[in-house]
Design an enzyme around this catalytic site. Structure first.
Site, PDB file in Angstrom:
ATOM      1  N   GLY A 172       0.792  -1.222   0.000  1.00 11.71           N
ATOM      2  CA  GLY A 172       0.000   0.000   0.000  1.00 11.71           C
ATOM      3  C   GLY A 172       0.824   1.272   0.000  1.00 11.71           C
ATOM      4  O   GLY A 172       0.344   2.327  -0.433  1.00 11.71           O
ATOM      5  N   SER A 259      -3.679  -4.827   4.784  1.00 15.44           N
ATOM      6  CA  SER A 259      -3.433  -6.279   4.712  1.00 15.44           C
ATOM      7  C   SER A 259      -4.688  -7.040   5.131  1.00 15.44           C
ATOM      8  O   SER A 259      -4.669  -7.884   6.040  1.00 15.44           O
ATOM      9  CB  SER A 259      -2.234  -6.653   5.599  1.00 15.44           C
ATOM     10  OG  SER A 259      -1.039  -6.119   5.081  1.00 15.44           O
ATOM     11  N   CYS A 404       9.551  -1.942 -14.403  1.00 13.74           N
ATOM     12  CA  CYS A 404       8.679  -1.323 -15.392  1.00 13.74           C
ATOM     13  C   CYS A 404       7.829  -2.435 -15.992  1.00 13.74           C
ATOM     14  O   CYS A 404       8.162  -3.610 -15.873  1.00 13.74           O
ATOM     15  CB  CYS A 404       9.456  -0.585 -16.477  1.00 13.74           C
ATOM     16  SG  CYS A 404      10.485  -1.640 -17.498  1.00 13.74           S
ATOM     17  N   GLY A 486      -1.156 -12.210  -1.356  1.00 11.08           N
ATOM     18  CA  GLY A 486      -2.027 -11.107  -1.740  1.00 11.08           C
ATOM     19  C   GLY A 486      -3.417 -11.178  -1.156  1.00 11.08           C
ATOM     20  O   GLY A 486      -3.952 -10.171  -0.702  1.00 11.08           O
TER      21      GLY A 486
END
Length: 551
Positions: A172, A259, A404, A486
């Protein structure tokens, strides 16, 4: 006594090959205090995502990597070195599996009991696969997500908009800078003052306050002026967002990256002044989880109400909606996840997070590779803006690194160019190349990357297993397969790969195959799910899908 871990720098190695040396340094880099959230507990990010199961296991892994031969492979089971086997020179030097449970037992309750017995650990995505690079690792993907939102809803820029979100942890923490890079205003709620302080120190956050009234005033002023600004607000999201609703404040965008996937160790419910979350987790874990789920229900309900009042709402992959539904909020899935909302078209091109690390420790090696990437892809305006302007806004954490988003036919070109630069001495030491597990073809996560697949195949995990196996046989330096990253136990399976550019011919062989095949599985996955764009990309770029790509 607290241990201080920092990866070696430079071109001298103690391991018998550069892949082993790279794996060792990246494991250590994950626990660098500049990188890890709680290095003394081996926790890298995401609540309790760890790099190794225990300090004894960490030390053993390092010792084995130093003695591992170039035709051997180390097996790591949930942060523990469990065996070395003779394979061959082009095999992965390390194969990692973290947190994988048979589906019937894939719950936090089973995991918690097994963890208490010392039998496994939670690897998150890049913590237990030794390729976390600090907050930059998610920043460019977050930047891409907010850019896609800006293009879809606000004419290409977030100028004159306010985004409300929460969570300034390892993932975050990228949000405020990603919003300001897109010219918008970010108001980020965070319960931990240490995390706010860290984001200020590293340049990801502009300012902070403990006053909601002050934060809203600053946000409104910046919105009116069209000025980019990020504000950290010390508070609990389960209290702050409902209060925003009560006050009548509606942001332009609203999301969350706390989380929430882990109701015991990740999300902090509102607490009394004399309550300590650590003590509550130990004394009454079930009671704590119940409070966290109830708080997430209130938090999510506020997001849904903001959406009803006109905000663009999206889930940012932390499983808040599922936890809120468990907490009693029936309408938790009233807003979409970020992948179906904004990112899926990129996945259809095999496009996703491509990251690399300079083992020399010299930032100049990263700056040279930045220039090389710009030379390779001069037509990509978003990439140019990121590598010329975006990267100036933050400092490196641990070993200098870069990320990237590159697609099929691009990652292999970059990897081979880096290898050539190492061979010619343009770089001081080898380059490690990896990615997030959040990628086009490497995840099955029905509430995140594979939410709302066109053919309904959201929960089919054959695809990340195929990705894992293909990367292993293609010559990755090390590969990993994890459960739960995740979004938590029972909600995802995902694979990772890492290759090393050491300037050798062997490295070139590995790089060309892995960095072609890995994103190719993303095109394959989406073409077979029925996405015409993926089928078209497969035809145009020569991805063999056994004829399924034909019109």
């Amino acid at each position: 006594m607290r241990r201080l871990v920092r990866a070696p720098r430079g071109s001298d190695r103690t391991a018998k090959g550069w892949i082993q040396e790279a794996a060792k340094r990246m494991l250590m880099n994950n626990l660098d205090p500049e990188v890890a959230e709680k290095p003394e507990e081996l926790i890298v990010y995401g609540g309790r995502g760890k790099a190794a199961r225990s300090w004894e296991d960490f030390d053993r892994i390092v010792r084995v990597l130093d003695r591992l031969e170039n035709e051997e492979t180390l097996l790591v089971q949930s942060g523990r070195a469990v065996g070395v086997f003779r394979t061959h020179e082009l095999a992965p030097r390390v194969i990692i599996a973290n947190s994988n449970l048979v589906p019937r037992w894939a719950t936090w309750e089973v995991f918690d009991e097994l963890e208490r017995q010392g039998l496994l650990m939670y690897g998150q995505m890049t913590a237990g696969s030794w390729i976390y690079i600090g907050t930059q690792g998610i920043l460019q993907g977050t930047y891409e997500t907010f850019l896609a939102a800006a293009r879809k809803h606000f004419g290409g820029s977030l100028r004159g908009t306010v985004t409300v979100t929460a969570g300034l942890g390892g993932m975050g923490g990228a949000q405020p800078l990603a919003v300001t890079l897109n010219e918008g205003v970010a108001l980020v709620v965070e319960v931990d003052p240490g995390r706010i302080r860290r984001r200020l120190e590293t340049g990801y956050l502009d300012t902070w306050t403990a006053s909601l009234e002050e934060a809203l005033r600053w946000a409104e002023e910046a919105r009116r002026q069209g000025r980019a600004l990020s504000i950290g607000l010390l508070g609990n999201a389960a209290e702050v967002l409902p209060e925003m609703v009560r006050l009548g404040f509606t942001p332009d965008l609203v999301t969350d990256q706390t989380s929430a996937h882990d109701p015991l160790y990740g999300y902090v419910p509102p607490l009394k002044a004399d309550e300590d979350p650590g003590e509550l987790r130990q004394k009454d874990p079930e009671g704590y989880k119940a409070r966290a789920l109830e708080a997430m229900a209130r938090h999510c309900q506020a997001i849904v109400e903001m959406q009803r009042r006109g905000a663009v709402a999206f889930d940012y992959g932390n499983n808040l909606r599922a936890m809120a539904k468990l907490g009693g909020f029936a309408d938790a899935f009233s807003y979409p996840g970020f992948v179906p909302a904004f990112i899926r078209d990129l996945f259809c091109e095999g496009k996703g997070p491509f990251r690399w690390v300079a083992l020399s420790g010299d930032p100049e090696d990263i700056y040279r590779t930045d220039r090389a990437v710009l030379e390779l892809f001069p037509e990509d305006e978003g990439l140019k803006r990121w590598l010329t302007e975006g990267v100036k806004r933050f400092r490196f954490q641990g070993l200098p690194a870069r990320i990237c988003w590159l697609g099929y036919g691009e990652r292999d070109k970059a990897g081979l160019r880096f290898n050539e630069m190492v061979r010619k001495g343009e770089l001081k030491a080898p380059i490690v190349i990896g990615r997030d597990h959040l990628d086009a073809g490497s995840v099955a996560s029905p509430f995140r990357e594979t939410e709302a697949m066109r053919d309904g195949s959201d929960a089919i995990a054959d695809w990340p297993l195929l990705n894992f196996a293909l990367n292993a046989v293609s010559g990755a330096g090390w590969v990993s397969f994890h459960h739960g990253g995740g979004v938590g136990m029972g909600y995802s399976l995902h694979a990772g790969q890492v290759v090393v550019a050491d300037g050798s011919e062997e490295a070139g062989f590995r790089l060309e195959r892995v960095l072609t095949n890995d994103p190719g599985t993303g095109i394959m996955r989406h073409a077979h799910a029925g996405y015409e764009k993926a089928k078209r990309v497969a035809r145009e770029r020569g991805v063999d899908l056994c004829g399924w790509e034909e019109p």
